[in-house]
Motif scaffolding. Sequence first.
Motif, PDB file in Angstrom:
ATOM      1  N   VAL A  92      67.560  89.179  43.709  1.00 11.46           N
ATOM      2  CA  VAL A  92      67.360  90.328  44.751  1.00 11.46           C
ATOM      3  C   VAL A  92      66.440  89.847  45.742  1.00 11.46           C
ATOM      4  O   VAL A  92      65.857  88.881  45.867  1.00 11.46           O
ATOM      5  N   HIS A  93      66.355  90.673  46.764  1.00 12.27           N
ATOM      6  CA  HIS A  93      65.610  90.218  47.832  1.00 12.27           C
ATOM      7  C   HIS A  93      64.047  90.330  47.767  1.00 12.27           C
ATOM      8  O   HIS A  93      63.552  91.442  46.725  1.00 12.27           O
ATOM      9  N   PRO A  94      63.075  89.725  48.245  1.00 12.69           N
ATOM     10  CA  PRO A  94      61.796  89.792  47.998  1.00 12.69           C
ATOM     11  C   PRO A  94      61.121  91.166  48.281  1.00 12.69           C
ATOM     12  O   PRO A  94      60.211  91.679  47.244  1.00 12.69           O
ATOM     13  N   ASN A  95      61.745  92.015  49.419  1.00 11.07           N
ATOM     14  CA  ASN A  95      61.090  93.231  49.483  1.00 11.07           C
ATOM     15  C   ASN A  95      61.515  94.019  48.150  1.00 11.07           C
ATOM     16  O   ASN A  95      60.703  95.086  47.938  1.00 11.07           O
ATOM     17  N   THR A  96      62.557  93.750  47.490  1.00 13.37           N
ATOM     18  CA  THR A  96      62.742  94.747  46.418  1.00 13.37           C
ATOM     19  C   THR A  96      61.818  94.423  45.172  1.00 13.37           C
ATOM     20  O   THR A  96      61.183  95.107  44.516  1.00 13.37           O
ATOM     21  N   VAL A  97      61.424  93.133  45.142  1.00 15.39           N
ATOM     22  CA  VAL A  97      60.507  92.664  44.070  1.00 15.39           C
ATOM     23  C   VAL A  97      59.030  93.544  44.461  1.00 15.39           C
ATOM     24  O   VAL A  97      58.316  93.930  43.701  1.00 15.39           O
ATOM     25  N   ARG A  98      58.716  93.400  45.777  1.00 19.28           N
ATOM     26  CA  ARG A  98      57.418  94.003  46.538  1.00 19.28           C
ATOM     27  C   ARG A  98      57.666  95.725  45.944  1.00 19.28           C
ATOM     28  O   ARG A  98      56.501  96.049  45.643  1.00 19.28           O
ATOM     29  N   TYR A  99      58.672  96.263  46.324  1.00 14.70           N
ATOM     30  CA  TYR A  99      58.850  97.425  46.039  1.00 14.70           C
ATOM     31  C   TYR A  99      58.569  97.971  44.539  1.00 14.70           C
ATOM     32  O   TYR A  99      57.989  98.829  43.938  1.00 14.70           O
ATOM     33  N   ARG A 100      59.294  97.188  43.622  1.00  9.49           N
ATOM     34  CA  ARG A 100      58.953  97.383  42.002  1.00  9.49           C
ATOM     35  C   ARG A 100      57.713  97.136  41.562  1.00  9.49           C
ATOM     36  O   ARG A 100      57.488  97.921  40.913  1.00  9.49           O
ATOM     37  N   LEU A 101      56.814  96.245  42.260  1.00 17.36           N
ATOM     38  CA  LEU A 101      55.403  96.021  41.794  1.00 17.36           C
ATOM     39  C   LEU A 101      54.830  97.378  42.308  1.00 17.36           C
ATOM     40  O   LEU A 101      53.690  97.485  41.515  1.00 17.36           O
ATOM     41  N   ARG A 102      55.084  97.745  43.239  1.00 18.07           N
ATOM     42  CA  ARG A 102      54.392  98.948  43.742  1.00 18.07           C
ATOM     43  C   ARG A 102      54.541 100.090  42.831  1.00 18.07           C
ATOM     44  O   ARG A 102      53.802 100.761  42.418  1.00 18.07           O
ATOM     45  N   ARG A 103      55.853 100.219  42.311  1.00 17.93           N
ATOM     46  CA  ARG A 103      56.014 101.222  41.284  1.00 17.93           C
ATOM     47  C   ARG A 103      55.462 100.935  40.020  1.00 17.93           C
ATOM     48  O   ARG A 103      54.966 101.765  39.381  1.00 17.93           O
ATOM     49  N   VAL A 104      55.217  99.699  39.866  1.00 20.30           N
ATOM     50  CA  VAL A 104      54.578  99.048  38.416  1.00 20.30           C
ATOM     51  C   VAL A 104      52.966  99.857  38.778  1.00 20.30           C
ATOM     52  O   VAL A 104      52.515 100.331  37.653  1.00 20.30           O
ATOM     53  N   ALA A 105      52.709  99.567  39.708  1.00 22.77           N
ATOM     54  CA  ALA A 105      51.143  99.868  39.955  1.00 22.77           C
ATOM     55  C   ALA A 105      50.735 101.352  39.981  1.00 22.77           C
ATOM     56  O   ALA A 105      50.054 101.881  39.450  1.00 22.77           O
ATOM     57  N   LEU A 135      62.225  97.351  35.944  1.00 22.16           N
ATOM     58  CA  LEU A 135      60.486  97.126  36.279  1.00 22.16           C
ATOM     59  C   LEU A 135      59.998  96.127  35.192  1.00 22.16           C
ATOM     60  O   LEU A 135      59.276  95.194  35.735  1.00 22.16           O
ATOM     61  N   VAL A 136      60.248  96.288  33.918  1.00 20.97           N
ATOM     62  CA  VAL A 136      59.909  95.450  33.073  1.00 20.97           C
ATOM     63  C   VAL A 136      60.310  94.041  33.140  1.00 20.97           C
ATOM     64  O   VAL A 136      59.494  93.008  32.981  1.00 20.97           O
ATOM     65  N   GLU A 137      61.621  93.638  33.535  1.00 24.34           N
ATOM     66  CA  GLU A 137      62.114  92.479  33.833  1.00 24.34           C
ATOM     67  C   GLU A 137      61.492  92.029  35.173  1.00 24.34           C
ATOM     68  O   GLU A 137      61.261  90.734  34.947  1.00 24.34           O
ATOM     69  N   THR A 138      61.407  92.864  35.861  1.00 23.94           N
ATOM     70  CA  THR A 138      60.364  91.982  37.488  1.00 23.94           C
ATOM     71  C   THR A 138      59.121  91.670  36.924  1.00 23.94           C
ATOM     72  O   THR A 138      58.462  90.622  37.492  1.00 23.94           O
ATOM     73  N   VAL A 139      58.564  92.427  36.198  1.00 21.54           N
ATOM     74  CA  VAL A 139      56.992  92.130  35.915  1.00 21.54           C
ATOM     75  C   VAL A 139      57.175  90.912  35.099  1.00 21.54           C
ATOM     76  O   VAL A 139      56.233  89.805  35.327  1.00 21.54           O
ATOM     77  N   LEU A 148      49.456  93.898  31.687  1.00 18.54           N
ATOM     78  CA  LEU A 148      50.945  94.257  31.746  1.00 18.54           C
ATOM     79  C   LEU A 148      51.557  93.548  30.538  1.00 18.54           C
ATOM     80  O   LEU A 148      52.515  93.911  29.924  1.00 18.54           O
ATOM     81  N   HIS A 149      51.233  91.978  30.683  1.00 17.73           N
ATOM     82  CA  HIS A 149      51.953  91.153  29.867  1.00 17.73           C
ATOM     83  C   HIS A 149      51.634  91.584  28.291  1.00 17.73           C
ATOM     84  O   HIS A 149      52.645  91.428  27.522  1.00 17.73           O
ATOM     85  N   MET A 150      50.329  91.932  28.221  1.00 20.18           N
ATOM     86  CA  MET A 150      50.130  92.292  26.618  1.00 20.18           C
ATOM     87  C   MET A 150      50.694  93.670  26.298  1.00 20.18           C
ATOM     88  O   MET A 150      51.409  93.756  25.192  1.00 20.18           O
ATOM     89  N   ALA A 151      50.816  94.488  27.137  1.00 26.44           N
ATOM     90  CA  ALA A 151      51.407  95.753  26.815  1.00 26.44           C
ATOM     91  C   ALA A 151      52.848  95.688  26.717  1.00 26.44           C
ATOM     92  O   ALA A 151      53.543  96.237  25.568  1.00 26.44           O
TER      93      ALA A 151
END
Length: 442
Positions: free
Chosen positions: A391-404, A368-372, A420-423
């Motif tokens: 990875v597939h774009p849908n994987t990125v979408r899924y990971r960003l939803r997890r981040v949210a 998740l950190v690397e994806t962000v 997110l960047h600052m944290a």
Amino acid sequence: MAGTRERSVSEATVRRLELATGGVAGAGVAEMSARLPWFSRLTADQRAGVLMVTQLGAANFVTWLRDPDATPRLTAEAFRSAPPDLARRMTLRQTVELVRIATEVFEERIPALAGSRSERATLVASVLRFGREVAFAAATVYASAAESRGAWDARLEALVVDAVVRADRDSEGALLSRASALGWDPAARAVVLVGDPPREGDGEGPDPLHGVRRAAYRAGVSVLLGAHGSHLVMIMSLDEARGGGERPEADDGDGGGDGGADGGAEDARDHRLADLTRGESKAALALADAFGPGPVVAGPVVAGLLDAHRSAGRALAGHRAVVAWPGAPRPVSADELLPERVLAGDAAAVEQLVREVARPLREAGGSLVETVESYLEHAGVLEACARSLFVHPNTVRYRLRRVADLTGAQASDARGARLLHMAIALDRLRTSDDEADLGPRR
């Protein structure tokens, strides 16, 4: 005028009135007991106090017949002689009811003691005038008491707010006692709002905070107000807010990681007071409008007054930092200002940002950190981010939803991306410092 009255009422009639005052007062109290249901609920001492005041009023009436200029002194004296417990127990409305009944009994019984028809007419007019003076005296006494109580309440209120702001843990008992004296429920959920006070002339009365209190009354909430430097601190009780509704649902990120910036900004505005119900949020918005010009910052919701210092600390820290976000909504949550608070040197904001944002991402794993970081490095271009991560774009979408879901921050939103960047950066700096403190292994 005084000489005419003395000639109209003979000394013999005055003497009869003096002898009858006890009976007239007793008849008045008996009539009060018969006509007023609440009168019988007074204690024996309180009923005796009413009888004493009525007797003194009857005696003062006789004295007043001899000296009409004594009216203000005698009528006020009748109320000053009331026992303190009786004065606290009786409301102004109840006092008016007692004065009305006493006057009616006086009208019925006192003129009957006149020695002639002219004396009777004089006594009827005198009773009506004396009753009017007594009513005005009662109103004056209650007005003076209300002013004194208002000044005392204002001092108590200032002490409560000051103790909350200073997080004075050594005077919790005094804090609860003072709050209870103000009619505040210490167990009620609360939130602290900080902003600039209204300008002089903006309120509806001489008190510049009158408009704020009126807004709180209209919103159906209790508030405690106090000054902190040039700022106005408001503690708002949430358990009384009218028009409550269900808590807003958390954003599940169905909009995907490639939502537009406008949508993210709207989400930030909708969730600026996400800890509040709809009714509570509506009340908070109404109260924010009562502050003076400039930003209004709300701390987090706390369980009760003893925890309100946490909400006050964050709200004050947010208000110091909100200048770095010119477009901040009003009110804005202190947690929405975490990036600005960090830049302003708020150590508590650094701790909160690492604890609530960076650590959950790091502990969740799943890249998740690397994806962000990749998403932010590629300016939010989903396909470029996916290619860099293989990875597939849908994987990125899924990971960003997890981040949210984990942090409440949308990477596609400008403020969410900054948070997110600052944290992540702060977390890495802290990890690096910890490793440096350990030193090289031998």
